[in-house]
Design an enzyme around this catalytic site. Structure first.
Site, PDB file in Angstrom:
ATOM      1  N   GLY A 138      27.150 -73.722  32.388  1.00  0.00           N
ATOM      2  CA  GLY A 138      26.339 -72.463  31.855  1.00  0.00           C
ATOM      3  C   GLY A 138      26.859 -71.196  32.047  1.00  0.00           C
ATOM      4  N   ASP A 158      19.320 -69.786  36.368  1.00  0.00           N
ATOM      5  CA  ASP A 158      18.497 -70.369  37.332  1.00  0.00           C
ATOM      6  C   ASP A 158      19.370 -71.568  38.175  1.00  0.00           C
ATOM      7  OD1 ASP A 158      16.402 -71.377  38.794  1.00  0.00           O
ATOM      8  OD2 ASP A 158      15.376 -72.652  37.110  1.00  0.00           O
TER       9      ASP A 158
END
Ligand code: SAM
Length: 259
Positions: A138, A158
């Site tokens: 990510g 996150d």
């Protein structure tokens, strides 16, 4: 190989804090009739089953959403995401952040999600077929795909903080993305740990300066004896209008719970 699986933690007090403020921010942004990009670096599986063995084992959802759902009126954007998830997955379903986001977005908004765990990627594809799903790292993807098109948009970071180097790498990532995408709304979640390990990250965020940023931290009793997470933190760049006020109201709810 990554061992963290959000199914053990979905719907816990930290998710309530993160997902309620995520929903409010996107609800506000989606009122403007201009398409936006919603991007997540650590998406998870998007649809969780709170009656599953994982959730029952930790009891975190029982101490979280099961106790806190009454805080949110039926027209609250988070409540909307909860009811859409239940319509999709049954009465014990819980929406992860990609479904919380989808509940606020319109048909012409773009959803880009990264997830690294193969099992989670497969479940994510089933839960949210309209999204662009990347079986990829990510943070690296965020650096390569920002600024996105549409440029107006939101990035949620996150991580599971499973790898110790994330405490210092994530603030560096945030600073890099901010330089590439200065108009993006960036939201970072971090845990408050009894060990204080999160202070390396919060110290680096503070060193970037408060300009154009907001923060929200809440504390809650450990979900079980010896559990190290004692609170939840959110740091936001370019917070949407109303975010601070909503954050203070939610912080008060958590404070009242602790007595
Ligand atoms: N954002 C989700 C939510 O609120 O519903 C929860 C995400 S969970 C805290 C973190 C997720 O990141 C896990 O599903 C894990 O497999 C995934 N992950 C860990 N390292 C990653 C990486 N480098 N790139 C993409 N995903 C990663």
């Amino acid at each position: 190989m990554l061992s963290y699986q959000h199914a053990y933690h979905a719907g816990n007090a930290a998710d309530v804090h993160k997902h309620a403020l995520l929903a409010l921010a996107l609800d506000y942004m989606a009122r403007k009739p201009k398409p936006l990009t919603y991007f997540e670096t650590h998406a998870g599986r998007a649809l969780y089953n709170l009656s599953g063995a994982e959730a029952r084992k930790t009891g975190e959802a029982a101490a979280g959403i099961a106790r806190m759902e009454g805080w949110f009126a039926p027209d609250h954007p988070y409540a909307r995401a909860l009811s859409e998830a239940r319509a999709q997955g049954g009465p014990d379903a819980y929406p992860g952040s990609p479904l919380v986001a989808r509940a606020q977005l319109r048909g012409d908004d773009r959803i880009v999600l990264a997830e690294r765990h193969p099992q989670e990627v497969a479940a994510l594809r089933d839960a949210l077929p309209v999204a662009e799903i990347h079986d990829a790292d990510g943070p690296a993807l965020a650096l390569s795909l920002t600024p996105p098109d549409p440029r107006r948009g939101f990035l949620l970071v996150d991580p599971s903080y499973e790898v110790k180097t994330e405490w210092s790498a994530i603030p560096t990532l945030i600073a890099q993305v901010r330089r590439k995408w200065p108009v993006g709304v960036l939201m970072l979640w971090y845990p408050l740990l009894a060990s204080g390990a999160h202070r390396e990250l919060t110290g680096k965020l503070e060193a970037m300066g408060p300009e154009g940023t907001a923060r929200s931290e809440v504390r809650f009793p450990p979900a079980r004896e010896g559990h190290g997470m004692i609170g939840s933190g959110l740091w936001v760049a370019n917070p949407p209008w109303g975010w601070d006020e909503a954050a203070r109201a939610l912080e008060l709810r958590f404070a009242l719970l602790r007595g």
